[in-house]
Design a protein around this motif. Sequence first.
Motif, PDB file in Angstrom:
ATOM      1  N   SER A 196     -20.179   5.387 105.912  1.00  0.00           N
ATOM      2  CA  SER A 196     -19.410   5.846 104.758  1.00  0.00           C
ATOM      3  C   SER A 196     -19.012   4.687 103.852  1.00  0.00           C
ATOM      4  O   SER A 196     -18.840   3.554 104.300  1.00  0.00           O
ATOM      5  CB  SER A 196     -18.160   6.608 105.212  1.00  0.00           C
ATOM      6  OG  SER A 196     -17.311   5.778 105.963  1.00  0.00           O
ATOM      7  N   TRP A 198     -20.377  -3.337 109.636  1.00  0.00           N
ATOM      8  CA  TRP A 198     -19.608  -3.771 108.467  1.00  0.00           C
ATOM      9  C   TRP A 198     -20.628  -4.263 107.453  1.00  0.00           C
ATOM     10  O   TRP A 198     -21.375  -5.199 107.717  1.00  0.00           O
ATOM     11  CB  TRP A 198     -18.675  -4.890 108.897  1.00  0.00           C
ATOM     12  CG  TRP A 198     -17.836  -5.540 107.845  1.00  0.00           C
ATOM     13  CD1 TRP A 198     -18.264  -6.221 106.737  1.00  0.00           C
ATOM     14  CD2 TRP A 198     -16.406  -5.628 107.839  1.00  0.00           C
ATOM     15  NE1 TRP A 198     -17.191  -6.727 106.050  1.00  0.00           N
ATOM     16  CE2 TRP A 198     -16.034  -6.372 106.703  1.00  0.00           C
ATOM     17  CE3 TRP A 198     -15.411  -5.157 108.696  1.00  0.00           C
ATOM     18  CZ2 TRP A 198     -14.710  -6.649 106.394  1.00  0.00           C
ATOM     19  CZ3 TRP A 198     -14.088  -5.441 108.378  1.00  0.00           C
ATOM     20  CH2 TRP A 198     -13.752  -6.169 107.246  1.00  0.00           C
ATOM     21  N   THR A 215     -16.292   2.790 101.606  1.00  0.00           N
ATOM     22  CA  THR A 215     -14.852   2.592 101.741  1.00  0.00           C
ATOM     23  C   THR A 215     -14.235   2.529 100.349  1.00  0.00           C
ATOM     24  O   THR A 215     -14.907   2.841  99.358  1.00  0.00           O
ATOM     25  CB  THR A 215     -14.566   1.282 102.498  1.00  0.00           C
ATOM     26  OG1 THR A 215     -15.017   0.191 101.692  1.00  0.00           O
ATOM     27  CG2 THR A 215     -15.248   1.262 103.851  1.00  0.00           C
ATOM     28  N   ARG A 216     -13.017   2.046 100.281  1.00  0.00           N
ATOM     29  CA  ARG A 216     -12.364   1.890  98.981  1.00  0.00           C
ATOM     30  C   ARG A 216     -12.939   0.701  98.218  1.00  0.00           C
ATOM     31  O   ARG A 216     -12.596   0.478  97.063  1.00  0.00           O
ATOM     32  CB  ARG A 216     -10.855   1.744  99.165  1.00  0.00           C
ATOM     33  CG  ARG A 216     -10.220   3.021  99.707  1.00  0.00           C
ATOM     34  CD  ARG A 216      -8.744   2.853  99.956  1.00  0.00           C
ATOM     35  NE  ARG A 216      -8.567   1.962 101.103  1.00  0.00           N
ATOM     36  CZ  ARG A 216      -7.479   1.260 101.330  1.00  0.00           C
ATOM     37  NH1 ARG A 216      -6.458   1.323 100.521  1.00  0.00           N
ATOM     38  NH2 ARG A 216      -7.392   0.467 102.394  1.00  0.00           N
ATOM     39  N   TRP A 236     -18.984   1.064 105.896  1.00  0.00           N
ATOM     40  CA  TRP A 236     -18.842   0.844 107.334  1.00  0.00           C
ATOM     41  C   TRP A 236     -19.237   2.068 108.122  1.00  0.00           C
ATOM     42  O   TRP A 236     -19.347   3.164 107.594  1.00  0.00           O
ATOM     43  CB  TRP A 236     -17.466   0.373 107.715  1.00  0.00           C
ATOM     44  CG  TRP A 236     -16.291   1.290 107.421  1.00  0.00           C
ATOM     45  CD1 TRP A 236     -16.305   2.614 107.089  1.00  0.00           C
ATOM     46  CD2 TRP A 236     -14.921   0.905 107.438  1.00  0.00           C
ATOM     47  NE1 TRP A 236     -15.038   3.069 106.900  1.00  0.00           N
ATOM     48  CE2 TRP A 236     -14.164   2.052 107.115  1.00  0.00           C
ATOM     49  CE3 TRP A 236     -14.262  -0.273 107.709  1.00  0.00           C
ATOM     50  CZ2 TRP A 236     -12.770   2.042 107.043  1.00  0.00           C
ATOM     51  CZ3 TRP A 236     -12.876  -0.274 107.640  1.00  0.00           C
ATOM     52  CH2 TRP A 236     -12.153   0.858 107.310  1.00  0.00           C
ATOM     53  N   GLU A 238     -11.150  -4.040 103.847  1.00  0.00           N
ATOM     54  CA  GLU A 238     -12.278  -3.184 104.217  1.00  0.00           C
ATOM     55  C   GLU A 238     -13.567  -3.730 103.617  1.00  0.00           C
ATOM     56  O   GLU A 238     -13.540  -4.378 102.573  1.00  0.00           O
ATOM     57  CB  GLU A 238     -12.066  -1.756 103.698  1.00  0.00           C
ATOM     58  CG  GLU A 238     -10.899  -1.032 104.295  1.00  0.00           C
ATOM     59  CD  GLU A 238     -10.716   0.364 103.711  1.00  0.00           C
ATOM     60  OE1 GLU A 238     -11.457   0.735 102.763  1.00  0.00           O
ATOM     61  OE2 GLU A 238      -9.827   1.075 104.196  1.00  0.00           O
TER      62      GLU A 238
END
Length: 187
Positions: free
Chosen positions: A56, A81, A58-59, A70, A66
């Motif tokens: 997915s 990552w 992340t922000r 990840w 983040e």
Amino acid sequence: MALKATIYKAAVNIADMDRNFFYDANLTLAQHPSETEQRMMLRLLAWICHAHERLSFTRGLSAEDEPEIWRKNDHNGIELWIELGLPDEKRLKKACNQSRTVVLYAYGERAAKVWWSQLQNKVSGFANLSVRYIDDELLTQLVAFGQRNMVLQATLQDDAIWLSDAGNNLEIHFQEWQDGGWKQAGQ
């Protein structure tokens, strides 16, 4: 008044022949106001390279703690990552300590090569870090796929990615600057 993110939708059909993985995904990408089209499309390409049901976005640029992308496991631990750009050694060390596998997608021809020459010896001991580089010409060609609503087909085999849509075809090869074993781990 704050600028808002630009929303992109991508319907992606992925055939990863190396992993024997076939997947259809409907993705939503938010392009941060300070993010270039090149970076956003590289983010999408990185997602395609590691496609998985649990992968997915992340922000991203909005969150310093983040990565860009990840994959977490059942216990909320970070399995994969994915980072973009030219981060410093401290950020890469943090990523390598928090995740089983870290893959960095470096870009920006002039700056990337200087950055790598200065950082290579410092991160060579990070056994779970892979560094992949895409040159400016390929990245410029990748941007041609960037539409607000994209329908893409991606085939991955033998270190090549063939990406196509209704009007474009592109064969992509990354330069592998450091191999942290992500391919062997099926990431």
